[in-house]
Design a protein around this motif. Structure first.
Motif, PDB file in Angstrom:
ATOM      1  N   SER A 154     -24.985  55.421  -8.184  1.00 30.47           N
ATOM      2  CA  SER A 154     -26.293  55.801  -8.581  1.00 30.47           C
ATOM      3  C   SER A 154     -27.225  54.389  -8.100  1.00 30.47           C
ATOM      4  O   SER A 154     -28.353  54.601  -7.888  1.00 30.47           O
ATOM      5  N   LEU A 155     -26.693  53.443  -8.225  1.00 30.43           N
ATOM      6  CA  LEU A 155     -27.366  51.993  -7.988  1.00 30.43           C
ATOM      7  C   LEU A 155     -27.716  52.248  -6.492  1.00 30.43           C
ATOM      8  O   LEU A 155     -28.861  51.916  -6.334  1.00 30.43           O
ATOM      9  N   PHE A 156     -26.904  52.614  -5.703  1.00 29.42           N
ATOM     10  CA  PHE A 156     -27.290  52.588  -4.236  1.00 29.42           C
ATOM     11  C   PHE A 156     -28.289  53.777  -3.799  1.00 29.42           C
ATOM     12  O   PHE A 156     -28.847  53.636  -2.997  1.00 29.42           O
ATOM     13  N   SER A 157     -28.150  54.784  -4.628  1.00 29.88           N
ATOM     14  CA  SER A 157     -28.990  56.089  -4.536  1.00 29.88           C
ATOM     15  C   SER A 157     -30.649  55.483  -4.991  1.00 29.88           C
ATOM     16  O   SER A 157     -31.430  55.769  -4.340  1.00 29.88           O
ATOM     17  N   CYS A 158     -30.548  54.783  -6.005  1.00 23.35           N
ATOM     18  CA  CYS A 158     -31.734  54.165  -6.509  1.00 23.35           C
ATOM     19  C   CYS A 158     -32.525  53.241  -5.554  1.00 23.35           C
ATOM     20  O   CYS A 158     -33.503  53.384  -5.372  1.00 23.35           O
ATOM     21  N   MET A 159     -31.584  52.409  -4.833  1.00 21.14           N
ATOM     22  CA  MET A 159     -32.230  51.495  -3.952  1.00 21.14           C
ATOM     23  C   MET A 159     -32.476  52.217  -2.643  1.00 21.14           C
ATOM     24  O   MET A 159     -33.465  51.874  -2.036  1.00 21.14           O
TER      25      MET A 159
ATOM     26  N   GLN B 254     -22.498  59.518 -12.083  1.00 17.84           N
ATOM     27  CA  GLN B 254     -20.985  59.721 -12.206  1.00 17.84           C
ATOM     28  C   GLN B 254     -20.401  58.311 -12.957  1.00 17.84           C
ATOM     29  O   GLN B 254     -20.668  57.245 -12.548  1.00 17.84           O
ATOM     30  N   GLU B 255     -19.826  58.369 -14.045  1.00 23.06           N
ATOM     31  CA  GLU B 255     -19.330  57.433 -14.748  1.00 23.06           C
ATOM     32  C   GLU B 255     -18.354  56.899 -14.183  1.00 23.06           C
ATOM     33  O   GLU B 255     -17.789  55.674 -14.652  1.00 23.06           O
TER      34      GLU B 255
ATOM     35  N   PRO C  62     -15.158  52.454 -16.700  1.00 19.35           N
ATOM     36  CA  PRO C  62     -16.123  53.228 -17.049  1.00 19.35           C
ATOM     37  C   PRO C  62     -17.399  52.576 -16.712  1.00 19.35           C
ATOM     38  O   PRO C  62     -17.494  51.377 -17.165  1.00 19.35           O
ATOM     39  N   PHE C  63     -18.259  53.414 -16.118  1.00 16.06           N
ATOM     40  CA  PHE C  63     -19.912  52.814 -16.057  1.00 16.06           C
ATOM     41  C   PHE C  63     -20.767  53.857 -16.907  1.00 16.06           C
ATOM     42  O   PHE C  63     -21.076  54.723 -16.082  1.00 16.06           O
ATOM     43  N   PRO C  64     -21.031  53.606 -18.093  1.00 18.35           N
ATOM     44  CA  PRO C  64     -21.741  54.666 -18.596  1.00 18.35           C
ATOM     45  C   PRO C  64     -23.229  54.775 -18.074  1.00 18.35           C
ATOM     46  O   PRO C  64     -23.737  53.824 -17.442  1.00 18.35           O
ATOM     47  N   GLU C  65     -23.755  55.967 -18.344  1.00 10.77           N
ATOM     48  CA  GLU C  65     -24.982  56.434 -17.724  1.00 10.77           C
ATOM     49  C   GLU C  65     -25.915  55.424 -18.062  1.00 10.77           C
ATOM     50  O   GLU C  65     -26.979  55.118 -17.038  1.00 10.77           O
ATOM     51  N   GLU C  66     -26.183  55.287 -19.368  1.00  9.30           N
ATOM     52  CA  GLU C  66     -27.452  54.398 -19.607  1.00  9.30           C
ATOM     53  C   GLU C  66     -27.412  52.967 -18.930  1.00  9.30           C
ATOM     54  O   GLU C  66     -28.642  52.501 -18.448  1.00  9.30           O
ATOM     55  N   GLY C  67     -26.237  52.385 -18.786  1.00 14.96           N
ATOM     56  CA  GLY C  67     -26.078  51.324 -18.218  1.00 14.96           C
ATOM     57  C   GLY C  67     -26.479  51.301 -16.638  1.00 14.96           C
ATOM     58  O   GLY C  67     -27.043  50.292 -15.955  1.00 14.96           O
ATOM     59  N   GLN C  68     -26.276  52.334 -16.132  1.00 10.52           N
ATOM     60  CA  GLN C  68     -26.379  52.649 -14.853  1.00 10.52           C
ATOM     61  C   GLN C  68     -27.644  52.724 -14.470  1.00 10.52           C
ATOM     62  O   GLN C  68     -28.428  52.064 -13.539  1.00 10.52           O
ATOM     63  N   ARG C  69     -28.643  53.423 -15.494  1.00  8.90           N
ATOM     64  CA  ARG C  69     -29.934  53.534 -15.439  1.00  8.90           C
ATOM     65  C   ARG C  69     -30.590  52.313 -15.596  1.00  8.90           C
ATOM     66  O   ARG C  69     -31.684  51.944 -14.575  1.00  8.90           O
ATOM     67  N   LEU C  70     -30.355  51.433 -16.251  1.00  5.95           N
ATOM     68  CA  LEU C  70     -30.865  50.101 -16.677  1.00  5.95           C
ATOM     69  C   LEU C  70     -30.857  49.240 -15.247  1.00  5.95           C
ATOM     70  O   LEU C  70     -31.533  48.645 -14.945  1.00  5.95           O
ATOM     71  N   VAL C  71     -29.531  49.063 -14.684  1.00  7.56           N
ATOM     72  CA  VAL C  71     -29.124  48.441 -13.337  1.00  7.56           C
ATOM     73  C   VAL C  71     -30.161  48.698 -12.287  1.00  7.56           C
ATOM     74  O   VAL C  71     -30.404  48.107 -11.494  1.00  7.56           O
ATOM     75  N   GLY C  72     -30.042  50.496 -12.163  1.00  7.17           N
ATOM     76  CA  GLY C  72     -31.031  50.842 -11.087  1.00  7.17           C
ATOM     77  C   GLY C  72     -32.434  50.523 -11.257  1.00  7.17           C
ATOM     78  O   GLY C  72     -32.926  50.176 -10.323  1.00  7.17           O
TER      79      GLY C  72
ATOM     80  N   ASP D  62     -35.713  59.895 -12.317  1.00 12.74           N
ATOM     81  CA  ASP D  62     -35.406  61.198 -13.026  1.00 12.74           C
ATOM     82  C   ASP D  62     -34.028  61.620 -12.222  1.00 12.74           C
ATOM     83  O   ASP D  62     -33.656  60.981 -11.344  1.00 12.74           O
ATOM     84  N   THR D  63     -33.365  62.266 -12.948  1.00 12.70           N
ATOM     85  CA  THR D  63     -31.962  62.814 -12.484  1.00 12.70           C
ATOM     86  C   THR D  63     -31.829  64.191 -11.852  1.00 12.70           C
ATOM     87  O   THR D  63     -32.784  64.993 -12.150  1.00 12.70           O
ATOM     88  N   THR D  64     -31.124  64.349 -10.929  1.00 14.70           N
ATOM     89  CA  THR D  64     -31.305  65.708 -10.209  1.00 14.70           C
ATOM     90  C   THR D  64     -29.950  65.867  -9.501  1.00 14.70           C
ATOM     91  O   THR D  64     -28.973  64.955  -9.421  1.00 14.70           O
ATOM     92  N   VAL D  65     -29.571  67.356  -9.134  1.00 15.93           N
ATOM     93  CA  VAL D  65     -28.366  67.511  -8.322  1.00 15.93           C
ATOM     94  C   VAL D  65     -28.180  66.749  -7.077  1.00 15.93           C
ATOM     95  O   VAL D  65     -27.223  66.146  -6.766  1.00 15.93           O
ATOM     96  N   HIS D  66     -29.117  66.701  -6.234  1.00 19.05           N
ATOM     97  CA  HIS D  66     -29.230  66.031  -4.979  1.00 19.05           C
ATOM     98  C   HIS D  66     -30.064  64.875  -4.906  1.00 19.05           C
ATOM     99  O   HIS D  66     -31.677  65.302  -4.796  1.00 19.05           O
ATOM    100  N   PRO D  67     -30.209  63.452  -4.894  1.00 18.58           N
ATOM    101  CA  PRO D  67     -31.315  62.694  -5.019  1.00 18.58           C
ATOM    102  C   PRO D  67     -32.198  62.656  -3.785  1.00 18.58           C
ATOM    103  O   PRO D  67     -31.861  63.124  -2.762  1.00 18.58           O
TER     104      PRO D  67
END
Length: 498
Positions: free
Chosen positions: A256-261, A250-251, A201-211, A228-233
């Protein structure tokens, strides 16, 4: 003449204010607005678009531009003022062809259809969305009719997103890419696929911090950006100092990391525009292809490189010890560069991504030409998807309903994604030539030299030049798919024939 320029800037500043307010309402609809607000929101956005369109297409704007011809010709071509006069003239002449009432209907329908798409996608119900798609196509035909004849009616839609580029030019580039990518994907499927990152699992808060850590290293500033979060980045810019980045989590994966970048690449472009261009038509990135080149450069060329993985790996392991504790740097690098056909475009790897775009480009052209009906669109999508990517689409949610763009009326936008991939490598090669040792800096978490070079040579220009002029200046040549194909060959060890 100085008074005329001052008046022009004042009028354009007011139009910019209106369009920024409309963009803020659109961002809010995707990120914050409760669903029940959708109907009234569509009217609000339509009103703002109609007023902004009327203000921009007033006779006085044209008169001012005409009166400033002499000043324009006396200044360097790429000066702020000469560029403002030239670009305003071009935009004004195009916008004048579009009735304000049609501009308002386009905006209102986009707002309403986007909400219909969200519901249809969640319910896997293409039939519910189809009437909205038909309506968008009707409006696009009205829009095309505002202009004169051209070699392909799709040219008018493409020009909105990639000024000065023709459908014929795009088709030629895509034919070359298709020539290489389709057999390559067949080879990959036959050979099998390497291991991925597992299911978390990749908990959401951890993904947010890494992103956030990755984006901050690239240039994310809390004073000018938010996540912020949305349906389509997506990424929106309301001012050079007000950039909104979104992602989704998604856990069971780290997309999400690559979406952020990806989205911070868009944001860095907008943030790097010269402040002297604020509240003018020049205060944004230069059309969609170059914009996409930056999201793909930061996401893929930088973000999936081995030096970057070496820097990020310890943070990932510390954040997700259960899921990634057993992954070496090299294993992580191989996993995030795995080539494997998949259904969702935004999650696709570098090799297969291009065929997602080429598929959409072909279908768009057929819809606009009237040779493909919306009733037959899902079957056409599924048949071609299997032909290009070797997968049978199990449901429309993973096929024709996956992207928001058609609901918003963004016909002509999709091809710029793949044009951006091509441009990204040309720009990266220019940066490497100018800045030896970049990858060693990446391994230390230092991306400042690349960011500064891009700001100076690309971002600061905003919309002062056309896409072709901008690429020529930054990369030293015209759009060329061969560096991109060589990049795939070098990174993924695949053959690219001349």
């Amino acid at each position: 003449m100085t008074d005329h320029l001052t008046e022009l800037k004042m009028r354009l500043g007011e139009v910019s204010d209106l369009r920024s307010a409309s963009a803020l309402l659109a961002w809010d609809q995707m990120v914050m607005m409760p669903p029940a607000g959708a109907t009234v929101r569509a009217f609000r956005q339509a009103t703002l678009e109609r007023v902004a369109h009327e203000r921009f297409t007033e006779d006085r704007i044209g008169e001012l531009v005409s009166e400033l011809d002499g000043l324009e010709s006396s200044l360097p071509y790429d000066s702020d003022d000469a560029s403002l006069i030239r670009v305003t003239r071009r935009d004004w002449e195009k916008a004048r062809r579009i009735p304000a009432e049609l501009a308002a209907r386009l905006t209102q329908t986009a707002s309403e259809a986007m909400e219909a798409w969200v519901a249809a996608r969640a319910a896997n119900d293409y039939a519910a969305f189809r009437p909205w798609l038909d309506r968008q196509l009707e409006l696009k035909q009205e829009y095309i009719a505002c202009f004169g004849p051209t070699a392909d009616p799709y040219d008018h839609l493409l020009d909105d997103f990639e000024r000065g580029t023709s459908t014929t030019e795009v088709s030629a580039i895509f034919a070359r890419l298709k020539e290489v990518l389709v057999p390559l994907i067949e080879e990959v499927n036959a050979a099998g696929h390497g291991g991925g990152l597992g299911g978390g699992p990749f908990p959401e808060e951890g993904q947010r911090l890494v992103g956030l850590a990755a984006m901050t290293a690239f240039g994310f500033e809390p004073e000018s950006f938010r996540l912020d979060t949305t349906v389509h980045p997506f990424c929106s810019s309301f001012a050079i100092s007000d950039i909104r980045v979104t992602t989704r989590y998604q856990e069971d994966d780290l997309e999400s990391l690559f979406s952020c970048m990806h989205e911070i690449g868009h944001g860095l472009y907008e943030r790097g525009v010269s402040p002297s261009l604020e509240r003018t038509p020049l205060a944004h990135g230069c059309f969609s292809g170059l914009h996409e080149s930056q999201s793909r450069l930061w996401e893929n060329i930088v973000g999936r490189s081995l030096p970057f993985c070496r820097w990020l790996h310890p943070q990932l392991v510390a954040t997700f010890p259960e899921a990634l504790g057993g992954f070496s740097v090299e294993q992580f690098h191989r996993a995030v560069n795995r080539v494997e056909p998949s259904f969702i475009r935004v999650d696709a790897d570098e090799v297969t991504y291009g065929m997602h775009i080429i598929l959409r480009f072909e279908l768009e052209r057929e819809l606009i030409a009237g040779t493909l009906s919306t009733a037959d669109l899902p079957d056409a999508w599924n048949t071609r998807f299997e032909e290009y990517l070797g997968l049978q689409v199990p449901e429309d949610r993973l096929g024709v309903l996956q992207d928001v763009h058609w609901s918003c009326g963004y016909f002509g936008y999709f091809p710029t994604y793949q044009l951006g991939n091509v441009m990204s490598v040309q720009i990266w090669e220019a940066a490497q030539a100018a800045l030896p040792g970049l990858e060693e800096q990446f391994e230390q978490g230092d991306f400042s030299a690349l960011g500064a070079w891009l700001r100076e040579n690309l971002y600061s220009l905003g919309r002062k030049l056309t896409p072709k002029e901008t690429l020529e200046r930054v990369a030293g040549g015209p759009l060329d798919p061969e560096p991109y194909l060589r990049y795939l060959q070098g990174k993924h060890g695949v053959g690219v024939t001349a």
